[in-house]
Design a protein around this motif. Structure first.
Motif, mmCIF file in Angstrom:
data_model
loop_
_atom_site.group_PDB
_atom_site.id
_atom_site.type_symbol
_atom_site.label_atom_id
_atom_site.label_comp_id
_atom_site.label_asym_id
_atom_site.label_seq_id
_atom_site.Cartn_x
_atom_site.Cartn_y
_atom_site.Cartn_z
ATOM 1 N N ARG A 52 -55.229 -22.725 -50.208
ATOM 2 C CA ARG A 52 -55.691 -23.572 -49.301
ATOM 3 C C ARG A 52 -57.315 -24.077 -49.612
ATOM 4 N NH1 ARG A 52 -55.842 -21.845 -42.984
ATOM 5 N NH2 ARG A 52 -53.740 -21.421 -43.658
ATOM 6 N N GLN A 53 -57.325 -25.482 -49.571
ATOM 7 C CA GLN A 53 -58.696 -26.193 -50.036
ATOM 8 C C GLN A 53 -59.305 -27.059 -49.074
ATOM 9 O OE1 GLN A 53 -56.516 -30.145 -52.125
ATOM 10 N NE2 GLN A 53 -58.305 -29.193 -53.062
ATOM 11 N N GLY A 54 -60.458 -27.063 -49.121
ATOM 12 C CA GLY A 54 -61.337 -27.912 -48.121
ATOM 13 C C GLY A 54 -60.723 -29.673 -48.527
ATOM 14 N N VAL A 55 -60.792 -30.171 -47.384
ATOM 15 C CA VAL A 55 -60.541 -31.622 -47.677
ATOM 16 C C VAL A 55 -61.624 -32.628 -47.289
ATOM 17 C CG1 VAL A 55 -59.002 -33.716 -47.147
ATOM 18 C CG2 VAL A 55 -58.137 -31.256 -47.470
ATOM 19 N N ALA A 56 -62.104 -32.129 -46.166
ATOM 20 C CA ALA A 56 -63.395 -32.996 -45.657
ATOM 21 C C ALA A 56 -63.992 -32.272 -44.478
ATOM 22 C CB ALA A 56 -63.023 -34.418 -45.075
ATOM 23 N N ASP A 113 -74.806 -33.168 -37.363
ATOM 24 C CA ASP A 113 -75.765 -34.406 -37.343
ATOM 25 C C ASP A 113 -74.786 -35.482 -37.916
ATOM 26 O OD1 ASP A 113 -77.313 -33.486 -40.730
ATOM 27 O OD2 ASP A 113 -75.404 -33.665 -40.155
ATOM 28 N N GLY A 114 -73.465 -35.370 -38.026
ATOM 29 C CA GLY A 114 -72.770 -36.383 -38.501
ATOM 30 C C GLY A 114 -72.534 -36.474 -40.303
ATOM 31 N N GLY A 115 -73.250 -35.622 -41.136
ATOM 32 C CA GLY A 115 -73.182 -35.422 -42.362
ATOM 33 C C GLY A 115 -71.780 -35.113 -42.827
ATOM 34 N N ALA A 116 -71.059 -35.816 -43.547
ATOM 35 C CA ALA A 116 -69.916 -35.354 -43.832
ATOM 36 C C ALA A 116 -69.501 -35.075 -45.741
ATOM 37 C CB ALA A 116 -68.981 -36.880 -43.735
ATOM 38 N N TRP A 117 -68.694 -34.415 -45.972
ATOM 39 C CA TRP A 117 -68.414 -33.885 -47.263
ATOM 40 C C TRP A 117 -66.799 -34.242 -47.503
ATOM 41 C CZ3 TRP A 117 -64.652 -30.401 -48.810
ATOM 42 C CH2 TRP A 117 -64.580 -30.211 -49.914
ATOM 43 N N TYR A 118 -66.393 -34.675 -48.673
ATOM 44 C CA TYR A 118 -65.172 -34.855 -49.080
ATOM 45 C C TYR A 118 -64.876 -34.341 -50.356
ATOM 46 C CZ TYR A 118 -65.338 -38.560 -45.461
ATOM 47 O OH TYR A 118 -65.432 -39.236 -44.206
ATOM 48 N N THR A 119 -63.771 -33.825 -50.473
ATOM 49 C CA THR A 119 -63.328 -33.183 -51.750
ATOM 50 C C THR A 119 -63.035 -34.531 -52.737
ATOM 51 O OG1 THR A 119 -61.751 -31.794 -53.228
ATOM 52 C CG2 THR A 119 -60.717 -33.197 -51.365
ATOM 53 N N ASP A 120 -63.131 -34.594 -53.960
ATOM 54 C CA ASP A 120 -63.187 -35.654 -54.757
ATOM 55 C C ASP A 120 -62.007 -36.324 -54.880
ATOM 56 O OD1 ASP A 120 -65.234 -34.376 -57.558
ATOM 57 O OD2 ASP A 120 -65.774 -35.181 -55.845
ATOM 58 N N SER A 121 -60.768 -35.842 -54.692
ATOM 59 C CA SER A 121 -59.530 -36.230 -54.765
ATOM 60 C C SER A 121 -59.316 -37.286 -53.597
ATOM 61 C CB SER A 121 -58.363 -35.481 -54.785
ATOM 62 O OG SER A 121 -58.442 -34.707 -53.757
ATOM 63 N N VAL A 122 -60.087 -37.378 -52.478
ATOM 64 C CA VAL A 122 -59.604 -38.128 -51.241
ATOM 65 C C VAL A 122 -61.105 -39.040 -51.046
ATOM 66 C CG1 VAL A 122 -58.512 -36.437 -50.090
ATOM 67 C CG2 VAL A 122 -60.787 -36.282 -49.385
ATOM 68 N N LYS A 123 -61.970 -39.173 -51.843
ATOM 69 C CA LYS A 123 -63.153 -39.819 -51.459
ATOM 70 C C LYS A 123 -62.775 -41.493 -51.569
ATOM 71 C CE LYS A 123 -66.854 -36.841 -53.162
ATOM 72 N NZ LYS A 123 -67.943 -36.514 -54.037
ATOM 73 N N GLY A 124 -62.989 -42.203 -50.570
ATOM 74 C CA GLY A 124 -62.736 -43.373 -50.586
ATOM 75 C C GLY A 124 -61.242 -43.680 -49.875
#
Length: 116
Positions: free
Chosen positions: A45-49, A54-65
């Protein structure tokens, strides 16, 4: 006990879009951390987003954009807009919340299948 219920998975062709939703059973439940994870057959299992209070978001590289995570606080619902889907995005997608605090919760998962 808080239950997270995902919806919106399905089957699409490559290049298509899907929107996942995750609703908390307890309207007043709040957490500083919410997110989407996925697990493909034979993989961990991996993190996606993830999104913070506070609304700050993180995305794994493969889904950015391509993917966008958001939170509808009025409905206490987590969303994941997935565009330009690729076959490599096929997996069971899980909603999660609270892992950064004293207790984490997971949804039951929703299947996303992208055909080439």
């Amino acid at each position: 006990q808080v239950h997270l219920v995902e919806s919106g998975g399905g089957s699409v062709q490559a290049g298509g879009s899907l929107r996942l939703s995750c609703a908390a059973s307890e309207y007043r439940y709040s957490s500083r951390c919410w997110g989407w994870f996925r697990q493909a057959p034979g993989k961990e299992r991996q993190g996606v987003a993830t999104i913070a209070s506070d609304g700050g978001a993180w995305y794994t590289d493969s889904v950015k954009g391509r993917f966008t995570i958001s939170k509808d606080n009025a409905k206490n619902t987590l969303l994941l807009q997935m565009n330009s889907l690729e076959p490599e995005d096929s997996a069971v997608y899980y909603c999660a919340a609270g892992w950064c605090e004293d207790k984490g919760y997971w949804g039951q998962g929703t299947q996303v299948t992208v055909s080439s």
